[in-house]
Design a protein around this motif. Structure first.
Motif, PDB file in Angstrom:
ATOM      1  N   HIS A  33       0.832  -1.199   0.000  1.00 39.89           N
ATOM      2  CA  HIS A  33       0.000   0.000   0.000  1.00 39.89           C
ATOM      3  C   HIS A  33       0.873   1.257   0.000  1.00 39.89           C
ATOM      4  O   HIS A  33       0.599   2.228  -0.729  1.00 39.89           O
ATOM      5  N   LYS A  76       2.116   6.817  -7.083  1.00 41.14           N
ATOM      6  CA  LYS A  76       0.920   7.371  -7.715  1.00 41.14           C
ATOM      7  C   LYS A  76       1.307   8.599  -8.553  1.00 41.14           C
ATOM      8  O   LYS A  76       1.989   9.505  -8.084  1.00 41.14           O
ATOM      9  N   ARG A 126      -4.703  -4.660  -5.752  1.00 38.80           N
ATOM     10  CA  ARG A 126      -5.588  -3.714  -5.052  1.00 38.80           C
ATOM     11  C   ARG A 126      -4.779  -2.818  -4.114  1.00 38.80           C
ATOM     12  O   ARG A 126      -4.983  -1.602  -4.070  1.00 38.80           O
ATOM     13  N   ASP A 186      -2.835  -0.382  -5.913  1.00 41.55           N
ATOM     14  CA  ASP A 186      -3.707   0.498  -6.698  1.00 41.55           C
ATOM     15  C   ASP A 186      -3.261   0.521  -8.149  1.00 41.55           C
ATOM     16  O   ASP A 186      -3.075   1.575  -8.759  1.00 41.55           O
TER      17      ASP A 186
END
Length: 268
Positions: free
Chosen positions: A51, A58, A89, A92
């Motif tokens: 995560h 990002k 997931r 992302d």
């Protein structure tokens, strides 16, 4: 940053990437590494850092070669597929560049596991297949179990103090176009010249060699790893400054005599 081919894929990855085992540095060290060309970021289901990696990359995903690993306890077909979906997931993202088996598991047929890994490639969820902590025999079994994809990498422990892979594993990887991804290349910081866990022995030689090339001991230790064929390194750092220092281990080379001095100072 210098780059090396990943296996026989034609894809070039940085010779110094970013590890994330026990990573607690937040997004900035990873982003700085990306800016400096250390665009291979390695994480794992076991690390609980997927995560954090996803958040750090990002908006920069197009610059990153993303690697993660499936637990050795999740090597049944359905478990592999579920683990990959969960990793995506958490990251992302919709594709893993390099998906690795973290540890072998003799209780699961290797053909079942590698079949699941190839299925992930067929689904477009994974680009390349690697392993971690596999012996030469285990790599051979994995290769024989796959029908449509090569084994491109093996992530293993390697540093000046831990050189066991030089006898059999590195030569096999060279002969079979398998990239060796060296984790813990600074021996948990004891080769950095800054650790309170320093031990007697080769560190004085490391410090001497580092001074000769006007580099830090950490940079000299990382560059020594890179003197080996097919090897790239993934040091972990929680700070921007240390990430910069690690990245500056690329773009130059120790001399043959300096490599031999370190070989002698840290015998297998």
């Amino acid at each position: 940053m210098e780059y090396r081919e990943l296996g026989d894929t034609g894809v070039r990855v940085p010779e110094i990437g970013l590890g994330t085992w026990k990573y607690k540095g937040g997004p900035e060290p990873l982003r700085k590494g990306i800016d400096l060309g250390a665009t291979l970021i390695d994480t794992a289901e076991m690390y609980k850092t997927e995560h954090a990696v996803g958040a750090a990359i990002k908006g920069r995903r197009d610059k990153v070669f993303l690697a993660t690993k499936v637990l050795g306890s999740n090597l049944r077909r359905d478990a592999v597929l579920r683990a990959a979906e969960k990793s995506l997931r958490l990251l992302d993202d919709d594709v893993i560049d390099l998906y690795q088996i973290h540890w072998s598991n003799r209780s699961v047929p290797i053909a079942e596991t590698m079949g699941a890994m190839e299925e992930l490639v067929d689904r477009g969820m994974v680009r390349y297949i690697g392993v971690s902590n596999f012996s030469v025999a285990e790599m051979k079994d994995a290769q024989q179990a796959m029908t449509n994809n090569p084994l491109v990498s093996n992530q293993v422990l390697y540093n000046l103090k831990q050189r066991q892979i030089e006898r059999y594993l590195i030569p096999y990887c060279v002969d079979n176009n398998i990239t060796v991804i060296a984790y813990t290349p600074l021996a948990d910081g004891s080769l950095s010249g800054k650790s309170r866990f320093r031990s007697a022995g080769g560190e004085s030689t490391l410090e001497r060699v580092a001074k000769e090339v006007d580099k830090t001991p950490a940079q000299a230790a990382l560059n020594w790893c890179l003197s080996r064929p097919n090897v790239i390194v993934i040091p972990k750092s929680n700070s921007v400054d240390r990430t910069v220092e690690n990245c500056q281990a690329s773009g130059w080379s120790l001399s043959t005599n300096q490599v031999q001095s370190l070989d002698a100072a840290f015998p297998q």
